[in-house]
Design an enzyme around this catalytic site. Sequence first.
Site, PDB file in Angstrom:
ATOM      1  N   ARG A   1      39.628  78.355  -1.478  1.00 52.96           N
ATOM      2  CA  ARG A   1      38.338  78.308  -0.785  1.00 52.96           C
ATOM      3  C   ARG A   1      38.135  79.597   0.002  1.00 52.96           C
ATOM      4  O   ARG A   1      39.081  80.100   0.615  1.00 52.96           O
ATOM      5  CB  ARG A   1      38.329  77.119   0.187  1.00 52.96           C
TER       6      ARG A   1
ATOM      7  N   ARG B   1      31.156  67.597  14.738  1.00 52.20           N
ATOM      8  CA  ARG B   1      32.034  68.716  15.097  1.00 52.20           C
ATOM      9  C   ARG B   1      31.589  69.385  16.396  1.00 52.20           C
ATOM     10  O   ARG B   1      32.224  70.348  16.816  1.00 52.20           O
ATOM     11  CB  ARG B   1      32.009  69.756  13.980  1.00 52.20           C
TER      12      ARG B   1
ATOM     13  N   ARG C   1      46.701  76.664   1.002  1.00 52.23           N
ATOM     14  CA  ARG C   1      45.961  75.579   0.328  1.00 52.23           C
ATOM     15  C   ARG C   1      45.181  76.119  -0.874  1.00 52.23           C
ATOM     16  O   ARG C   1      44.569  77.166  -0.826  1.00 52.23           O
ATOM     17  CB  ARG C   1      44.992  74.943   1.326  1.00 52.23           C
TER      18      ARG C   1
ATOM     19  N   ARG D   1      37.746  79.686  12.184  1.00 49.87           N
ATOM     20  CA  ARG D   1      37.591  78.222  12.170  1.00 49.87           C
ATOM     21  C   ARG D   1      38.385  77.582  13.307  1.00 49.87           C
ATOM     22  O   ARG D   1      37.924  76.640  13.927  1.00 49.87           O
ATOM     23  CB  ARG D   1      38.053  77.651  10.820  1.00 49.87           C
TER      24      ARG D   1
ATOM     25  N   LYS E   1      42.441  65.761   7.107  1.00 44.27           N
ATOM     26  CA  LYS E   1      41.402  64.721   7.201  1.00 44.27           C
ATOM     27  C   LYS E   1      40.988  64.231   5.815  1.00 44.27           C
ATOM     28  O   LYS E   1      40.862  63.032   5.582  1.00 44.27           O
ATOM     29  CB  LYS E   1      40.158  65.256   7.938  1.00 44.27           C
TER      30      LYS E   1
HETATM   31  P1  AMP Z   1      35.394  71.198   5.909  1.00 43.67           P
HETATM   32  O1  AMP Z   1      35.509  70.970   4.443  1.00 43.67           O
HETATM   33  O2  AMP Z   1      35.180  69.921   6.698  1.00 43.67           O
HETATM   34  O3  AMP Z   1      36.520  72.028   6.472  1.00 43.67           O
HETATM   35  O4  AMP Z   1      34.054  72.064   6.140  1.00 43.67           O
HETATM   36  C1  AMP Z   1      33.901  73.335   5.541  1.00 43.67           C
HETATM   37  C2  AMP Z   1      32.831  74.124   6.300  1.00 43.67           C
HETATM   38  O5  AMP Z   1      31.571  73.424   6.221  1.00 43.67           O
HETATM   39  C3  AMP Z   1      33.078  74.304   7.788  1.00 43.67           C
HETATM   40  O6  AMP Z   1      33.945  75.416   8.056  1.00 43.67           O
HETATM   41  C4  AMP Z   1      31.673  74.543   8.308  1.00 43.67           C
HETATM   42  O7  AMP Z   1      31.207  75.846   7.975  1.00 43.67           O
HETATM   43  C5  AMP Z   1      30.860  73.577   7.448  1.00 43.67           C
HETATM   44  N1  AMP Z   1      30.761  72.257   8.097  1.00 43.67           N
HETATM   45  C6  AMP Z   1      31.268  71.065   7.634  1.00 43.67           C
HETATM   46  N2  AMP Z   1      30.982  70.055   8.471  1.00 43.67           N
HETATM   47  C7  AMP Z   1      30.284  70.613   9.497  1.00 43.67           C
HETATM   48  C8  AMP Z   1      29.712  70.101  10.694  1.00 43.67           C
HETATM   49  N3  AMP Z   1      29.830  68.807  11.032  1.00 43.67           N
HETATM   50  N4  AMP Z   1      29.052  70.973  11.511  1.00 43.67           N
HETATM   51  C9  AMP Z   1      28.920  72.270  11.193  1.00 43.67           C
HETATM   52  N5  AMP Z   1      29.446  72.823  10.095  1.00 43.67           N
HETATM   53  C10 AMP Z   1      30.122  72.013   9.245  1.00 43.67           C
END
Ligand code: AMP
Length: 221
Positions: free
Chosen positions: A165, A92, A131, A176, A16
């Site tokens: 990360r 999400r 990654r 996840r 994404k």
């Molecule tokens: P991402 O970089 O989008 O993979 O997000 C990293 C982490 O941030 C996720 O694994 C969640 O812990 C948190 N996170 C990001 N966006 C959301 C969301 N819309 N709702 C809840 N947690 C989020």
Amino acid sequence: MSIRNMILLGPPGAGKGTQAVHLVEEFGLLHLSTGDMLRGAVEAHTNLGLQAKCFMDAGDLVPDELVIGIIRDRLGGADVRDLGVLLDGFPRTLVQAEALAGVISQLRLGELIVINIAVPDELLIRRLSGRRMCDTCSEIFHIDRDGVDVGDPCPTCTTGKIYQRSDDQVEAIAERLRNYHAKTAPLIKYYSERDMLISIDGSGTPDEVHRRVMAHLELGA
Ligand code: AMP
């Protein structure tokens, strides 16, 4: 095609973030990633960051009310109204999707389309566990494709160091993906029933996926 607002939906590791960079350039939208906003808050040791950190490290979703709060505040900005927005990693959950619909209609932000990037779990696990990122320019690398690993200098900006990360560790990846299937995948049906969904095959290189996205958007123009 003139696009007002867009959501990029898809499992962790679907690409994404990479697709968002292309689409933002293509359509001049403002890129809002809740993951980036939350990581920024953790790094800055803000109250939000302190509350979000333990959920993020474990690969859990941050509670809806926290994430909805930051998105609601941000969508009120004049730049969002002027440029339109590309949401990456939000919504999400169904609760977040309903809250977003309310904010978009309240602020009269206009039309919203949803691009779902579909990738099978086996490929996601391979992508996520390899990654790596730069701690300075945030460029994303893969150990197989780019030959860099933790501690190396960043090949792109040369000043940063490569790190992994904490939520790309194997146990967090499994959590996840569980969360994705339980809480986020139902959004595919939600948006499809509302005729807002474009589904794209997310396997292959980022360029191949981008070409598929553009072909769909241009066909819909
Ligand atoms: P991402 O970089 O989008 O993979 O997000 C990293 C982490 O941030 C996720 O694994 C969640 O812990 C948190 N996170 C990001 N966006 C959301 C969301 N819309 N709702 C809840 N947690 C989020």
